[in-house]
Scaffold this active site. Structure first.
Site, PDB file in Angstrom:
ATOM      1  CE  LYS A 186      -2.044   0.756   3.991  1.00 52.38           C
ATOM      2  NZ  LYS A 186      -1.508   1.722   4.754  1.00 52.38           N
ATOM      3  NE  ARG A 207      -3.831   1.732  11.160  1.00 52.86           N
ATOM      4  CZ  ARG A 207      -2.897   2.362  10.742  1.00 52.86           C
ATOM      5  NH1 ARG A 207      -2.691   3.109   9.692  1.00 52.86           N
ATOM      6  NH2 ARG A 207      -1.626   2.076  11.452  1.00 52.86           N
ATOM      7  NE  ARG A 226      12.349  -6.890   7.534  1.00 51.00           N
ATOM      8  CZ  ARG A 226      12.082  -5.930   8.381  1.00 51.00           C
ATOM      9  NH1 ARG A 226      12.305  -4.713   7.847  1.00 51.00           N
ATOM     10  NH2 ARG A 226      11.280  -5.943   9.486  1.00 51.00           N
ATOM     11  NE  ARG A 243      13.237  -6.189  12.789  1.00 49.74           N
ATOM     12  CZ  ARG A 243      13.019  -4.962  12.469  1.00 49.74           C
ATOM     13  NH1 ARG A 243      13.725  -4.318  11.902  1.00 49.74           N
ATOM     14  NH2 ARG A 243      11.913  -4.734  13.168  1.00 49.74           N
ATOM     15  NE  ARG A 269       3.522  -6.479  12.050  1.00 47.26           N
ATOM     16  CZ  ARG A 269       4.600  -6.736  11.719  1.00 47.26           C
ATOM     17  NH1 ARG A 269       5.611  -7.313  12.746  1.00 47.26           N
ATOM     18  NH2 ARG A 269       5.184  -6.990  10.377  1.00 47.26           N
TER      19      ARG A 269
HETATM   20  P1  AMP Z   1       1.620   3.397  10.031  1.00 48.50           P
HETATM   21  O1  AMP Z   1       2.773   3.634   9.629  1.00 48.50           O
HETATM   22  O2  AMP Z   1       0.400   3.295   9.217  1.00 48.50           O
HETATM   23  O3  AMP Z   1       1.644   1.828  10.520  1.00 48.50           O
HETATM   24  O4  AMP Z   1       1.231   3.745  11.510  1.00 48.50           O
HETATM   25  C1  AMP Z   1       2.167   3.973  12.679  1.00 48.50           C
HETATM   26  C2  AMP Z   1       1.533   4.284  13.809  1.00 48.50           C
HETATM   27  O5  AMP Z   1       0.736   5.563  13.783  1.00 48.50           O
HETATM   28  C3  AMP Z   1       0.341   3.304  14.181  1.00 48.50           C
HETATM   29  O6  AMP Z   1       0.635   2.165  14.888  1.00 48.50           O
HETATM   30  C4  AMP Z   1      -0.628   4.326  15.090  1.00 48.50           C
HETATM   31  O7  AMP Z   1      -0.002   4.134  16.386  1.00 48.50           O
HETATM   32  C5  AMP Z   1      -0.534   5.536  14.500  1.00 48.50           C
HETATM   33  N1  AMP Z   1      -1.339   5.700  13.493  1.00 48.50           N
HETATM   34  C6  AMP Z   1      -1.325   5.954  12.136  1.00 48.50           C
HETATM   35  N2  AMP Z   1      -2.540   6.134  11.563  1.00 48.50           N
HETATM   36  C7  AMP Z   1      -3.476   6.084  12.425  1.00 48.50           C
HETATM   37  C8  AMP Z   1      -4.797   5.968  12.334  1.00 48.50           C
HETATM   38  N3  AMP Z   1      -5.558   6.238  11.225  1.00 48.50           N
HETATM   39  N4  AMP Z   1      -5.730   5.913  13.543  1.00 48.50           N
HETATM   40  C9  AMP Z   1      -4.913   5.662  14.647  1.00 48.50           C
HETATM   41  N5  AMP Z   1      -3.792   5.441  14.770  1.00 48.50           N
HETATM   42  C10 AMP Z   1      -2.985   5.935  13.796  1.00 48.50           C
END
Ligand code: AMP
Length: 236
Positions: free
Chosen positions: A30, A105, A144, A178, A189
């Site tokens: 994505k 999300r 990986r 890892r 996850r």
């Molecule tokens: P990502 O890089 O998209 O995995 O985001 C990293 C972290 O940012 C996530 O684990 C959340 O803690 C926070 N985060 C990013 N987008 C959202 C969202 N739409 N709603 C809530 N938390 C978010």
């Protein structure tokens, strides 16, 4: 199409402002595809994860508030995320639209996005959902391998294998996996992240703006399919 009023706001009458939502499980590609689409369409790539990571870098009040959530991998509360996205959409470079990545999300975030767009006479143009079978996600995410001497030397058993299995091309050192790439951790996850994602996917399917694209093909094929969907939406 289901509920008229929301459907109207989410679907066709978005004018020329393209609000594109990227969706896909971890490992679906994505982020890479969002980046490519942003380049091709000349729209800013708005990744909420990136925005939060930047926020942690600066010692702001908001940064301190979200640190715990982001560092533990938990979700930041909806009101904070929604306010941040609203602020980003109000910036001048987003006037022609955005590619949203990592947002919404939750269904509550999707509803908040619809509301904020409706207020300015806009709507979600398309939700591009990159679909990859779960067993393939697992293979991608566990494949990986990293060099024991230099963690900048990264391989993938399928996508970027070393010349000799288990050995770094650069310095001949052994490769390792890892711990958080292990099958058990990755499956955990996915089990945690997929159900809420499917709820958002269902929400958009119910509002007639969901466009699934096959993610089990080479990245260029995925990009071409995504651009085709956007062109069809532009013409609608
Ligand atoms: P990502 O890089 O998209 O995995 O985001 C990293 C972290 O940012 C996530 O684990 C959340 O803690 C926070 N985060 C990013 N987008 C959202 C969202 N739409 N709603 C809530 N938390 C978010």
């Amino acid at each position: 199409m289901t509920s008229e009023s929301v459907a109207g706001a989410t679907a066709r009458d978005g004018g020329t402002r393209r609000i594109i939502v990227m969706m896909g499980a971890p490992g679906a590609g994505k982020g890479t595809q969002a980046e490519r689409l942003a380049d091709e369409l000349g729209l800013p790539h708005v990744s909420t994860g990136e925005l939060f990571r930047e926020m942690l870098g600066s010692d702001s009040k908001l940064g301190r508030k979200v640190r715990g959530y982001v560092e533990s991998g938990g979700l930041v509360p909806d009101d904070i995320v929604v306010a941040m996205v609203k602020g980003r959409l109000d910036e001048p470079d987003a006037a022609g639209g955005v590619i949203l990545d990592g947002f919404p999300r939750t269904v509550a975030q999707a509803e908040a996005l619809d509301r904020m767009l409706r207020k300015v006479g806009a709507a979600v143009t398309a939700v591009l959902y990159i679909e990859v079978p779960q067993e393939m996600l697992l293979a991608r995410l566990t494949g990986r391998r990293i060099c024991t001497l230099d963690d900048q030397h990264v391989y993938h058993v399928v996508a970027m294998p070393p010349r000799k299995e288990g050995i770094c091309d650069v310095d001949g050192a052994e490769l390792y996996q890892r711990k958080d790439d292990s099958e058990k951790t990755v499956q955990g996850r996915l089990d945690q992240q997929l159900p809420p994602m499917f709820e958002v996917v269902d929400y958009y399917a119910g509002h007639d703006v969901l466009f699934p694209v096959r993610g089990d093909q080479p990245p260029d094929g995925v990009t071409a399919d995504l651009l085709r969907v956007v062109a069809v939406r532009d013409a609608a």
